[in-house]
Design a protein around this motif. Structure first.
Motif, mmCIF file in Angstrom:
data_model
loop_
_atom_site.group_PDB
_atom_site.id
_atom_site.type_symbol
_atom_site.label_atom_id
_atom_site.label_comp_id
_atom_site.label_asym_id
_atom_site.label_seq_id
_atom_site.Cartn_x
_atom_site.Cartn_y
_atom_site.Cartn_z
ATOM 1 N N THR A 1 -49.232 37.629 -29.622
ATOM 2 C CA THR A 1 -48.971 36.297 -30.168
ATOM 3 C C THR A 1 -48.889 35.240 -29.077
ATOM 4 O OG1 THR A 1 -47.792 37.285 -32.027
ATOM 5 C CG2 THR A 1 -47.420 34.957 -31.614
ATOM 6 N N GLY A 2 -48.093 35.509 -28.037
ATOM 7 C CA GLY A 2 -47.945 34.512 -26.979
ATOM 8 C C GLY A 2 -49.242 34.236 -26.250
ATOM 9 N N GLY A 3 -49.934 35.299 -25.851
ATOM 10 C CA GLY A 3 -51.187 35.116 -25.130
ATOM 11 C C GLY A 3 -52.258 34.454 -25.967
ATOM 12 N N GLY A 4 -52.277 34.773 -27.266
ATOM 13 C CA GLY A 4 -53.266 34.159 -28.147
ATOM 14 C C GLY A 4 -53.044 32.669 -28.302
ATOM 15 N N ILE A 5 -51.786 32.269 -28.480
ATOM 16 C CA ILE A 5 -51.495 30.839 -28.589
ATOM 17 C C ILE A 5 -51.794 30.132 -27.267
ATOM 18 C CG2 ILE A 5 -49.694 29.118 -28.988
ATOM 19 C CD1 ILE A 5 -48.306 31.151 -30.813
ATOM 20 N N PHE A 6 -51.394 30.756 -26.158
ATOM 21 C CA PHE A 6 -51.615 30.134 -24.853
ATOM 22 C C PHE A 6 -53.104 29.875 -24.614
ATOM 23 C CE2 PHE A 6 -52.318 30.553 -20.213
ATOM 24 C CZ PHE A 6 -51.552 29.473 -19.782
ATOM 25 N N GLN A 7 -53.952 30.845 -24.937
ATOM 26 C CA GLN A 7 -55.396 30.640 -24.741
ATOM 27 C C GLN A 7 -55.914 29.486 -25.587
ATOM 28 O OE1 GLN A 7 -58.506 33.877 -24.369
ATOM 29 N NE2 GLN A 7 -59.040 33.150 -26.427
ATOM 30 N N ALA A 8 -55.314 29.287 -26.768
ATOM 31 C CA ALA A 8 -55.802 28.259 -27.684
ATOM 32 C C ALA A 8 -55.247 26.867 -27.400
ATOM 33 C CB ALA A 8 -55.466 28.653 -29.120
ATOM 34 N N LEU A 9 -54.348 26.714 -26.429
ATOM 35 C CA LEU A 9 -53.729 25.408 -26.182
ATOM 36 C C LEU A 9 -54.742 24.282 -25.954
ATOM 37 C CD1 LEU A 9 -50.585 26.235 -23.987
ATOM 38 C CD2 LEU A 9 -50.697 25.663 -26.430
ATOM 39 N N PRO A 10 -55.855 24.517 -25.238
ATOM 40 C CA PRO A 10 -56.819 23.418 -25.089
ATOM 41 C C PRO A 10 -57.391 22.938 -26.418
ATOM 42 C CG PRO A 10 -57.233 25.115 -23.442
ATOM 43 C CD PRO A 10 -56.237 25.678 -24.400
ATOM 44 N N LEU A 11 -57.387 23.793 -27.440
ATOM 45 C CA LEU A 11 -57.915 23.404 -28.747
ATOM 46 C C LEU A 11 -56.880 22.674 -29.594
ATOM 47 C CD1 LEU A 11 -59.894 26.658 -29.684
ATOM 48 C CD2 LEU A 11 -60.801 24.525 -28.732
ATOM 49 N N VAL A 12 -55.597 23.011 -29.412
ATOM 50 C CA VAL A 12 -54.568 22.367 -30.240
ATOM 51 C C VAL A 12 -54.063 21.076 -29.625
ATOM 52 C CG1 VAL A 12 -53.872 24.519 -31.324
ATOM 53 C CG2 VAL A 12 -52.696 23.759 -29.257
ATOM 54 N N GLY A 13 -54.254 20.876 -28.321
ATOM 55 C CA GLY A 13 -53.910 19.607 -27.715
ATOM 56 C C GLY A 13 -52.484 19.524 -27.207
ATOM 57 N N PRO A 14 -52.056 18.313 -26.774
ATOM 58 C CA PRO A 14 -50.776 18.150 -26.079
ATOM 59 C C PRO A 14 -49.567 17.923 -26.980
ATOM 60 C CG PRO A 14 -51.969 16.084 -26.029
ATOM 61 C CD PRO A 14 -52.861 17.072 -26.738
ATOM 62 N N GLU A 15 -49.771 17.812 -28.275
ATOM 63 C CA GLU A 15 -48.670 17.518 -29.193
ATOM 64 C C GLU A 15 -48.185 18.788 -29.886
ATOM 65 O OE1 GLU A 15 -47.363 14.545 -29.282
ATOM 66 O OE2 GLU A 15 -48.897 13.802 -27.879
ATOM 67 N N PRO A 16 -46.987 18.746 -30.498
ATOM 68 C CA PRO A 16 -46.514 19.915 -31.255
ATOM 69 C C PRO A 16 -47.522 20.332 -32.328
ATOM 70 C CG PRO A 16 -44.727 18.363 -30.943
ATOM 71 C CD PRO A 16 -45.979 17.671 -30.466
ATOM 72 N N PHE A 17 -47.596 21.634 -32.599
ATOM 73 C CA PHE A 17 -48.576 22.150 -33.540
ATOM 74 C C PHE A 17 -47.938 23.266 -34.354
ATOM 75 C CE2 PHE A 17 -48.867 24.236 -29.463
ATOM 76 C CZ PHE A 17 -48.970 25.590 -29.755
ATOM 77 N N LEU A 18 -48.462 23.469 -35.556
ATOM 78 C CA LEU A 18 -47.970 24.500 -36.462
ATOM 79 C C LEU A 18 -48.725 25.795 -36.227
ATOM 80 C CD1 LEU A 18 -46.391 25.388 -39.089
ATOM 81 C CD2 LEU A 18 -48.393 24.576 -40.359
ATOM 82 N N VAL A 19 -48.012 26.920 -36.253
ATOM 83 C CA VAL A 19 -48.640 28.234 -36.150
ATOM 84 C C VAL A 19 -48.188 29.084 -37.329
ATOM 85 C CG1 VAL A 19 -48.856 30.360 -34.805
ATOM 86 C CG2 VAL A 19 -48.798 28.152 -33.636
#
Length: 223
Positions: A85-103
């Protein structure tokens, strides 16, 4: 706010169903689990969605496509091997951007109105908790005065739904790692808020739970 569906898990407990079908594509009530989630997210006003995948991920892309049939935009974070979970979200950070996001975990079903989460601006994280199901009676965390803590007290179960600030992952490195240690570190600093879900929630962890959800959804819609 952008949203992300975690869809990279192998679903070992769901085998043999997941040997040839990714877990989020398992069907309940005539629709794949991921379709139920996308419909609710789109109805709640989320227009940009990221989906990570690994095991049989091409099937997810074939079904979901670019999101046009729901009126949203879908992009994919492809993992050669599941990054947890952590690594998957971390890899996707460039796609979700700099603001808070829902998972949202790809292997749950809920009637939660996601719109209520769109305006949140948590310090580092905001978790949705549920009453402990029979298969997880001890729960995960304590909800106290709107804050989530990891100490003694009546515990609730993490639903797999959370809003995260990218800063939660500060200092992380690419690769596979779990999310829970990051959350516990943030809890120790008083930076994780939370709420209890009053609606319905299913964790589709076994074929029996998938069948139970299927029966419930079919009973709602009738023959």
């Amino acid at each position: 706010m952008k949203a992300m569906i975690l869809a990279a898990g192998r679903g070992e407990r769901m085998r043999p169903l997941t040997d040839h079908t990714p877990k989020p594509l398992l069907v309940a009530g005539g629709k794949a689990l991921i379709e139920h989630q996308i419909e609710r997210l789109a109805a709640a006003g989320f227009e940009d969605l990221v989906i990570n995948h690994a095991h049989l991920g091409e099937q997810i892309e074939a079904l979901v496509g670019d999101g046009a049939r729901w009126g949203i935009r879908v992009r994919y974070s492809r993992e050669e091997r599941a990054l947890e979970t952590g690594g998957g979200i971390f890899q996707a950070l460039p796609l979700v951007g700099p603001e808070p996001f829902l998972v949202v975990n790809g292997d749950i079903w809920t009637d939660l109105a996601f719109a209520g989460l769109r305006t949140l601006a948590p310090r580092l994280a905001h978790l949705v908790l549920v009453a402990n199901p029979s298969h997880h009676p001890r729960g995960d965390f304590v909800l106290r005065d709107g804050q989530v803590v990891d100490d003694d007290g009546p515990r609730l179960t993490f639903s797999g739904i959370g809003v995260y600030h990218p800063d939660l992952f500060a200092g992380c490195r690419p690769g596979a790692f779990p999310l829970a240690p990051l959350l516990r570190q943030a809890m120790a600093r008083g930076q994780v808020s939370g709420e209890r879900l009053a609606g319905r929630w299913f964790d589709i962890g076994t074929p029996e739970r998938l069948q139970a959800l299927d029966r419930m959804l079919k009973a709602q819609t009738g023959p």
